[in-house]
Design a protein around this motif. Structure first.
Motif, PDB file in Angstrom:
ATOM      1  N   UNK A 149       0.832  -1.201   0.000  1.00  0.00           N
ATOM      2  CA  UNK A 149       0.000   0.000   0.000  1.00  0.00           C
ATOM      3  C   UNK A 149       0.863   1.246   0.000  1.00  0.00           C
ATOM      4  N   UNK A 150       0.376   2.261  -0.702  1.00  0.00           N
ATOM      5  CA  UNK A 150       1.072   3.529  -0.818  1.00  0.00           C
ATOM      6  C   UNK A 150       0.106   4.600  -0.304  1.00  0.00           C
ATOM      7  N   UNK A 151       0.517   5.408   0.649  1.00  0.00           N
ATOM      8  CA  UNK A 151      -0.351   6.460   1.202  1.00  0.00           C
ATOM      9  C   UNK A 151       0.260   7.832   0.954  1.00  0.00           C
ATOM     10  N   UNK A 152      -0.572   8.764   0.495  1.00  0.00           N
ATOM     11  CA  UNK A 152      -0.149  10.153   0.298  1.00  0.00           C
ATOM     12  C   UNK A 152      -0.862  11.002   1.343  1.00  0.00           C
ATOM     13  N   UNK A 153      -0.081  11.721   2.150  1.00  0.00           N
ATOM     14  CA  UNK A 153      -0.627  12.498   3.264  1.00  0.00           C
ATOM     15  C   UNK A 153      -0.149  13.944   3.177  1.00  0.00           C
ATOM     16  N   UNK A 154      -1.043  14.868   3.550  1.00  0.00           N
ATOM     17  CA  UNK A 154      -0.694  16.285   3.646  1.00  0.00           C
ATOM     18  C   UNK A 154      -0.790  16.676   5.116  1.00  0.00           C
ATOM     19  N   UNK A 155       0.231  17.364   5.636  1.00  0.00           N
ATOM     20  CA  UNK A 155       0.176  17.916   6.988  1.00  0.00           C
ATOM     21  C   UNK A 155       0.347  19.429   6.899  1.00  0.00           C
ATOM     22  N   UNK A 156      -0.337  20.154   7.782  1.00  0.00           N
ATOM     23  CA  UNK A 156      -0.238  21.603   7.773  1.00  0.00           C
ATOM     24  C   UNK A 156      -0.763  22.189   9.064  1.00  0.00           C
ATOM     25  N   UNK A 157      -0.388  23.444   9.338  1.00  0.00           N
ATOM     26  CA  UNK A 157      -0.838  24.095  10.563  1.00  0.00           C
ATOM     27  C   UNK A 157      -1.914  25.146  10.301  1.00  0.00           C
ATOM     28  N   UNK A 158      -2.290  25.338   9.033  1.00  0.00           N
ATOM     29  CA  UNK A 158      -3.313  26.327   8.706  1.00  0.00           C
ATOM     30  C   UNK A 158      -2.800  27.755   8.761  1.00  0.00           C
ATOM     31  N   UNK A 159      -1.478  27.928   8.952  1.00  0.00           N
ATOM     32  CA  UNK A 159      -0.885  29.269   9.053  1.00  0.00           C
ATOM     33  C   UNK A 159       0.199  29.471   8.007  1.00  0.00           C
ATOM     34  N   UNK A 160       0.156  28.681   6.930  1.00  0.00           N
ATOM     35  CA  UNK A 160       1.130  28.857   5.864  1.00  0.00           C
ATOM     36  C   UNK A 160       2.182  27.774   5.793  1.00  0.00           C
ATOM     37  N   UNK A 161       2.245  26.881   6.780  1.00  0.00           N
ATOM     38  CA  UNK A 161       3.217  25.802   6.738  1.00  0.00           C
ATOM     39  C   UNK A 161       2.516  24.504   6.346  1.00  0.00           C
ATOM     40  N   UNK A 162       3.051  23.845   5.330  1.00  0.00           N
ATOM     41  CA  UNK A 162       2.418  22.632   4.816  1.00  0.00           C
ATOM     42  C   UNK A 162       3.491  21.679   4.306  1.00  0.00           C
ATOM     43  N   UNK A 163       3.181  20.392   4.297  1.00  0.00           N
ATOM     44  CA  UNK A 163       4.136  19.399   3.817  1.00  0.00           C
ATOM     45  C   UNK A 163       3.426  18.214   3.190  1.00  0.00           C
ATOM     46  N   UNK A 164       4.104  17.573   2.246  1.00  0.00           N
ATOM     47  CA  UNK A 164       3.593  16.391   1.544  1.00  0.00           C
ATOM     48  C   UNK A 164       4.442  15.196   1.909  1.00  0.00           C
ATOM     49  N   UNK A 165       3.812  14.053   2.082  1.00  0.00           N
ATOM     50  CA  UNK A 165       4.585  12.858   2.403  1.00  0.00           C
ATOM     51  C   UNK A 165       4.003  11.612   1.770  1.00  0.00           C
ATOM     52  N   UNK A 166       4.886  10.674   1.462  1.00  0.00           N
ATOM     53  CA  UNK A 166       4.507   9.412   0.838  1.00  0.00           C
ATOM     54  C   UNK A 166       5.028   8.283   1.712  1.00  0.00           C
ATOM     55  N   UNK A 167       4.177   7.296   1.975  1.00  0.00           N
ATOM     56  CA  UNK A 167       4.590   6.162   2.783  1.00  0.00           C
ATOM     57  C   UNK A 167       4.152   4.868   2.140  1.00  0.00           C
ATOM     58  N   UNK A 168       4.999   3.844   2.220  1.00  0.00           N
ATOM     59  CA  UNK A 168       4.677   2.540   1.645  1.00  0.00           C
ATOM     60  C   UNK A 168       4.809   1.479   2.719  1.00  0.00           C
ATOM     61  N   UNK A 169       3.839   0.555   2.750  1.00  0.00           N
ATOM     62  CA  UNK A 169       3.879  -0.538   3.708  1.00  0.00           C
ATOM     63  C   UNK A 169       2.870  -1.612   3.312  1.00  0.00           C
ATOM     64  N   UNK A 170       2.908  -2.723   4.010  1.00  0.00           N
ATOM     65  CA  UNK A 170       1.955  -3.809   3.760  1.00  0.00           C
ATOM     66  C   UNK A 170       0.624  -3.524   4.458  1.00  0.00           C
TER      67      UNK A 170
END
Length: 173
Positions: free
Chosen positions: A35-56
């Motif tokens: 499985x491959x998961x795409x996640x977005x994290x952010x604080x709602x104040x202009x800081x944001x990040x993208x991440x990809x994770x793979x696992x069973x």
């Protein structure tokens, strides 16, 4: 003390799973599912990040994606009206995303995977259009590249060695 500050910053972050994709690899004994998961994290104040994770397993893939997103955070310039300072086109692979500022009350007009990126960055009024591929991964990465290119009028004036007034001299409005 640095650890307390980091923990405090982590509590401010919201995370949103954009998509989970099941992939399989054919080996001698059959198919290996992953499985491959795409996640977005952010604080709602202009800081944001993208991440990809793979696992069973799904939870493991999501937690790996969240860690990756926290490592790859960047700052987005957001105006007081909650929009972007100027129009920009982000490109990544075949993905092209047009991002335009919008007036107060417009809301986030963005398709599928790009919407959580804007929402977690703290952008409340924006117009966007996907011009290239409909591949969620390339679309969201193109939007992120576009957001990284944004700059305020003050930053642009400083880069050019002018004042903001000189930069907009002769323009109406």
């Amino acid at each position: 003390m640095a650890r307390d500050r980091k923990r405090q910053q982590d509590t401010d972050l919201q995370e949103r799973v954009v998509f989970i994709h099941r992939v399989s690899k054919t080996v001698k004994g059959g198919r290996r599912m992953s499985l491959l998961a795409l996640v977005v994290v952010g604080d709602g104040k202009g800081n944001v990040g993208l991440g990809l994770g793979k696992s069973a397993e799904v939870p493991l893939a999501i937690s790996k994606a969240v860690e990756d997103a926290k490592k790859n955070m960047f700052h987005v310039e957001v105006t007081e009206a909650g929009t972007v300072p100027h129009a920009v086109e982000g490109r990544y692979g075949a993905g092209r995303v047009l991002i335009k500022p919008a007036v107060e009350g417009t809301g986030v007009i963005a398709g599928g995977p790009v919407r959580p990126l804007f929402e977690l960055a703290g952008i409340t009024n924006v117009l966007s259009k996907s011009l290239g591929t409909n591949n969620a991964l390339n679309m969201i990465k193109a939007a992120a590249e576009g957001l990284k290119e944004l700059s305020t009028p003050e930053q642009t004036a400083e880069r050019r060695g002018l004042t903001v007034g000189e930069m907009f001299a002769g323009k109406e409005n």
